[in-house]
Design a protein around this motif. Structure first.
Motif, PDB file in Angstrom:
ATOM      1  N   ASN A   1       0.801  -1.223   0.000  1.00 15.80           N
ATOM      2  CA  ASN A   1       0.000   0.000   0.000  1.00 15.80           C
ATOM      3  C   ASN A   1       0.833   1.271   0.000  1.00 15.80           C
ATOM      4  OD1 ASN A   1      -2.436  -1.521   0.127  1.00 15.80           O
ATOM      5  ND2 ASN A   1      -2.145  -1.778   2.339  1.00 15.80           N
ATOM      6  N   ASP A   2       1.951   1.254   0.684  1.00 14.76           N
ATOM      7  CA  ASP A   2       2.830   2.425   0.742  1.00 14.76           C
ATOM      8  C   ASP A   2       4.205   2.007   0.274  1.00 14.76           C
ATOM      9  OD1 ASP A   2       4.455   4.594   1.395  1.00 14.76           O
ATOM     10  OD2 ASP A   2       3.290   5.087   3.201  1.00 14.76           O
ATOM     11  N   GLN A   3       4.635   2.548  -0.854  1.00 17.90           N
ATOM     12  CA  GLN A   3       5.902   2.143  -1.450  1.00 17.90           C
ATOM     13  C   GLN A   3       7.118   2.615  -0.658  1.00 17.90           C
ATOM     14  OE1 GLN A   3       5.761   0.224  -4.346  1.00 17.90           O
ATOM     15  NE2 GLN A   3       3.555   0.283  -3.996  1.00 17.90           N
ATOM     16  N   ASP A   4       6.910   3.490   0.321  1.00 20.12           N
ATOM     17  CA  ASP A   4       8.031   4.118   1.025  1.00 20.12           C
ATOM     18  C   ASP A   4       8.357   3.491   2.368  1.00 20.12           C
ATOM     19  OD1 ASP A   4       8.400   6.039  -1.000  1.00 20.12           O
ATOM     20  OD2 ASP A   4       6.792   7.284  -0.164  1.00 20.12           O
ATOM     21  N   ILE A   5       7.516   2.551   2.846  1.00 19.15           N
ATOM     22  CA  ILE A   5       7.780   1.923   4.141  1.00 19.15           C
ATOM     23  C   ILE A   5       7.568   0.421   4.029  1.00 19.15           C
ATOM     24  CG2 ILE A   5       7.187   3.964   5.492  1.00 19.15           C
ATOM     25  CD1 ILE A   5       4.460   2.694   6.032  1.00 19.15           C
ATOM     26  N   PRO A   6       8.284  -0.363   4.834  1.00 15.38           N
ATOM     27  CA  PRO A   6       8.087  -1.822   4.822  1.00 15.38           C
ATOM     28  C   PRO A   6       6.673  -2.199   5.227  1.00 15.38           C
ATOM     29  CG  PRO A   6      10.150  -1.235   5.901  1.00 15.38           C
ATOM     30  CD  PRO A   6       9.387   0.041   5.723  1.00 15.38           C
ATOM     31  N   GLN A   7       6.183  -3.328   4.696  1.00 18.18           N
ATOM     32  CA  GLN A   7       4.817  -3.760   4.976  1.00 18.18           C
ATOM     33  C   GLN A   7       4.769  -5.261   5.168  1.00 18.18           C
ATOM     34  OE1 GLN A   7       1.678  -2.308   2.300  1.00 18.18           O
ATOM     35  NE2 GLN A   7       0.692  -4.328   2.403  1.00 18.18           N
ATOM     36  N   LEU A   8       4.054  -5.682   6.224  1.00 17.78           N
ATOM     37  CA  LEU A   8       3.840  -7.099   6.470  1.00 17.78           C
ATOM     38  C   LEU A   8       2.687  -7.622   5.613  1.00 17.78           C
ATOM     39  CD1 LEU A   8       4.182  -7.228  10.364  1.00 17.78           C
ATOM     40  CD2 LEU A   8       5.671  -8.384   8.718  1.00 17.78           C
ATOM     41  N   GLY A   9       2.746  -8.927   5.292  1.00 18.67           N
ATOM     42  CA  GLY A   9       1.680  -9.539   4.517  1.00 18.67           C
ATOM     43  C   GLY A   9       1.923 -11.029   4.381  1.00 18.67           C
ATOM     44  N   GLU A  10       1.256 -11.664   3.433  1.00 16.78           N
ATOM     45  CA  GLU A  10       1.363 -13.106   3.229  1.00 16.78           C
ATOM     46  C   GLU A  10       1.630 -13.430   1.770  1.00 16.78           C
ATOM     47  OE1 GLU A  10      -1.811 -16.645   3.074  1.00 16.78           O
ATOM     48  OE2 GLU A  10      -1.559 -15.827   5.109  1.00 16.78           O
ATOM     49  N   VAL A  11       2.576 -14.345   1.543  1.00 15.42           N
ATOM     50  CA  VAL A  11       2.824 -14.881   0.209  1.00 15.42           C
ATOM     51  C   VAL A  11       3.013 -16.386   0.333  1.00 15.42           C
ATOM     52  CG1 VAL A  11       3.803 -12.802  -0.830  1.00 15.42           C
ATOM     53  CG2 VAL A  11       5.299 -14.385   0.389  1.00 15.42           C
ATOM     54  N   SER A  12       2.421 -17.118  -0.574  1.00 20.09           N
ATOM     55  CA  SER A  12       2.558 -18.573  -0.613  1.00 20.09           C
ATOM     56  C   SER A  12       2.290 -19.217   0.743  1.00 20.09           C
ATOM     57  CB  SER A  12       3.957 -18.963  -1.115  1.00 20.09           C
ATOM     58  OG  SER A  12       4.010 -20.325  -1.481  1.00 20.09           O
ATOM     59  N   GLY A  13       1.327 -18.678   1.478  1.00 18.40           N
ATOM     60  CA  GLY A  13       0.945 -19.250   2.760  1.00 18.40           C
ATOM     61  C   GLY A  13       1.836 -18.884   3.922  1.00 18.40           C
ATOM     62  N   LEU A  14       2.805 -17.982   3.717  1.00 21.62           N
ATOM     63  CA  LEU A  14       3.743 -17.600   4.769  1.00 21.62           C
ATOM     64  C   LEU A  14       3.668 -16.098   5.041  1.00 21.62           C
ATOM     65  CD1 LEU A  14       6.882 -19.618   3.594  1.00 21.62           C
ATOM     66  CD2 LEU A  14       5.267 -20.262   5.387  1.00 21.62           C
ATOM     67  N   ASN A  15       3.783 -15.712   6.299  1.00 19.55           N
ATOM     68  CA  ASN A  15       3.792 -14.294   6.667  1.00 19.55           C
ATOM     69  C   ASN A  15       5.211 -13.751   6.599  1.00 19.55           C
ATOM     70  OD1 ASN A  15       0.985 -14.087   7.312  1.00 19.55           O
ATOM     71  ND2 ASN A  15       1.394 -15.189   9.234  1.00 19.55           N
ATOM     72  N   THR A  16       5.343 -12.556   6.031  1.00 19.65           N
ATOM     73  CA  THR A  16       6.666 -11.964   5.882  1.00 19.65           C
ATOM     74  C   THR A  16       6.527 -10.467   5.603  1.00 19.65           C
ATOM     75  OG1 THR A  16       8.782 -12.135   4.709  1.00 19.65           O
ATOM     76  CG2 THR A  16       6.788 -12.360   3.384  1.00 19.65           C
ATOM     77  N   TRP A  17       7.661  -9.796   5.499  1.00 13.57           N
ATOM     78  CA  TRP A  17       7.663  -8.407   5.039  1.00 13.57           C
ATOM     79  C   TRP A  17       7.555  -8.437   3.517  1.00 13.57           C
ATOM     80  CZ3 TRP A  17       7.189  -4.497   8.367  1.00 13.57           C
ATOM     81  CH2 TRP A  17       7.552  -4.725   9.704  1.00 13.57           C
ATOM     82  N   ILE A  18       6.348  -8.332   2.993  1.00 17.11           N
ATOM     83  CA  ILE A  18       6.154  -8.484   1.547  1.00 17.11           C
ATOM     84  C   ILE A  18       6.818  -7.373   0.748  1.00 17.11           C
ATOM     85  CG2 ILE A  18       4.019  -9.806   1.797  1.00 17.11           C
ATOM     86  CD1 ILE A  18       2.468  -7.236   1.202  1.00 17.11           C
ATOM     87  N   SER A  19       7.101  -6.246   1.394  1.00 13.62           N
ATOM     88  CA  SER A  19       7.750  -5.134   0.689  1.00 13.62           C
ATOM     89  C   SER A  19       9.202  -5.431   0.367  1.00 13.62           C
ATOM     90  CB  SER A  19       7.661  -3.864   1.537  1.00 13.62           C
ATOM     91  OG  SER A  19       8.165  -4.126   2.851  1.00 13.62           O
ATOM     92  N   ASN A  20       9.824  -6.323   1.128  1.00 14.88           N
ATOM     93  CA  ASN A  20      11.238  -6.641   0.908  1.00 14.88           C
ATOM     94  C   ASN A  20      11.549  -8.013   1.512  1.00 14.88           C
ATOM     95  OD1 ASN A  20      10.783  -4.869   3.349  1.00 14.88           O
ATOM     96  ND2 ASN A  20      12.884  -5.500   3.793  1.00 14.88           N
ATOM     97  N   PHE A  21      11.611  -9.020   0.661  1.00 14.61           N
ATOM     98  CA  PHE A  21      11.853 -10.370   1.159  1.00 14.61           C
ATOM     99  C   PHE A  21      12.425 -11.236   0.042  1.00 14.61           C
ATOM    100  CE2 PHE A  21       7.877 -10.836  -0.985  1.00 14.61           C
ATOM    101  CZ  PHE A  21       7.776 -12.165  -1.374  1.00 14.61           C
ATOM    102  N   THR A  22      12.963 -12.386   0.470  1.00 15.29           N
ATOM    103  CA  THR A  22      13.469 -13.406  -0.443  1.00 15.29           C
ATOM    104  C   THR A  22      12.779 -14.720  -0.104  1.00 15.29           C
ATOM    105  OG1 THR A  22      15.627 -12.308  -0.496  1.00 15.29           O
ATOM    106  CG2 THR A  22      15.536 -14.588  -1.288  1.00 15.29           C
ATOM    107  N   TRP A  23      12.308 -15.421  -1.122  1.00 12.92           N
ATOM    108  CA  TRP A  23      11.566 -16.673  -0.942  1.00 12.92           C
ATOM    109  C   TRP A  23      12.186 -17.756  -1.815  1.00 12.92           C
ATOM    110  CZ3 TRP A  23       9.172 -19.212  -5.014  1.00 12.92           C
ATOM    111  CH2 TRP A  23       8.276 -20.250  -4.698  1.00 12.92           C
TER     112      TRP A  23
END
Length: 255
Positions: free
Chosen positions: A89-111
């Motif tokens: 939602n905000d490109q300027d700050i980190p954001q938590l969320g879910e990808v592929s069934g896992l919770n993570t910082w979706i704004s900056n992560f490696t999977w």
């Protein structure tokens, strides 16, 4: 059950400790997975530098691929590993969320996801990364014979795997789809890595089978193996290709 499946993967990850040399004599055995096991993959999640320069994506993806092989086991997953999306939602700050069934910082992560790809028919399979932001890679250990050789090390052999890379901001390292000739009911080590430095999460991959059908969801093709063993058989030396190099493999009998 899950712990047994994960330990099975670890066993094959840790067989041997060297790197194969071209045209050298090697001690190899025929791989017998002892059954397909459950459908699914094992996942890893790592941080990624928020807002990092996208010119660093290729190096980060390669490093993450090696690290994910070292760090097995990961999180068992039955999700569709070929598709995931998330909105930041905000490109300027980190954001938590879910990808592929896992919770993570979706704004900056490696999977990453490690599994075994098992073709349902022999022939040419085309592996593609169709849409991605920021970058992703698929690594396929597409030779049947090296998996039970005495010098097996999936980390060391990673550069010799067939690699499909898509980094939209890096045309130099983007490869496009790759077509491989694979055998029915054989197990191929299969690793995927995705990286997001900032912004929305987008990842979509697919496989085209020998009949020309698109495998959009590989659930029926990816498995956690059970009881991996190496079944010695006597064969003459043979030359095979892995990536861009050729190798001579010498088989021996059991004792």
């Amino acid at each position: 059950m899950i712990s047994h499946l994960l330990s099975s993967i670890i066993l094959l990850l840790t067989l041997g400790n060297g790197t194969a040399k071209a045209d050298s004599s090697r001690s190899c055995q025929r791989m017998d997975m002892g059954g397909r096991g459950d459908s699914g993959s094992v996942q890893q999640l790592y941080d990624a530098p928020f807002g990092a320069d996208k010119s660093l994506l290729y190096e980060h993806i390669q490093s993450a691929a090696e690290q994910s092989l070292v760090d097995q086991p990961g999180n068992p997953n039955l999700e569709d590993i070929f598709h995931f999306n998330a909105t930041v939602n905000d490109q300027d700050i980190p954001q938590l969320g879910e990808v592929s069934g896992l919770n993570t910082w979706i704004s900056n992560f490696t999977w990453s996801a490690l599994t075994w790809f098992v073709p349902t028919e022999s022939g040419d399979y085309t592996f593609s990364i169709n849409d991605v932001s920021d970058g992703a890679a698929i690594y396929i250990y597409d030779n049947l014979d090296f998996l039970c050789c005495d010098d097996l090390n999936l980390v060391e052999w990673l550069p010799k795997s067939t690699q499909v890379i898509n980094i939209p901001t890096d045309k130099e390292h983007t490869t496009g789809p790759k077509t491989l000739t694979l055998e029915k009911d054989q197990f191929y080590a299969f690793l995927m890595v995705y990286v997001n430095f900032s912004g929305d999460v987008t990842f979509s991959a697919s496989i085209t089978d020998p009949s020309g059908n698109t495998i959009a969801n590989p659930r029926d093709y990816i498995f956690l193996p059970t009881s991996p063993t190496c079944d010695y058989t006597r064969r003459t030396s043979m030359v095979y290709s892995l990536g861009t190099e050729s190798y001579t493999t010498t088989y021996s009998t059991s004792y």
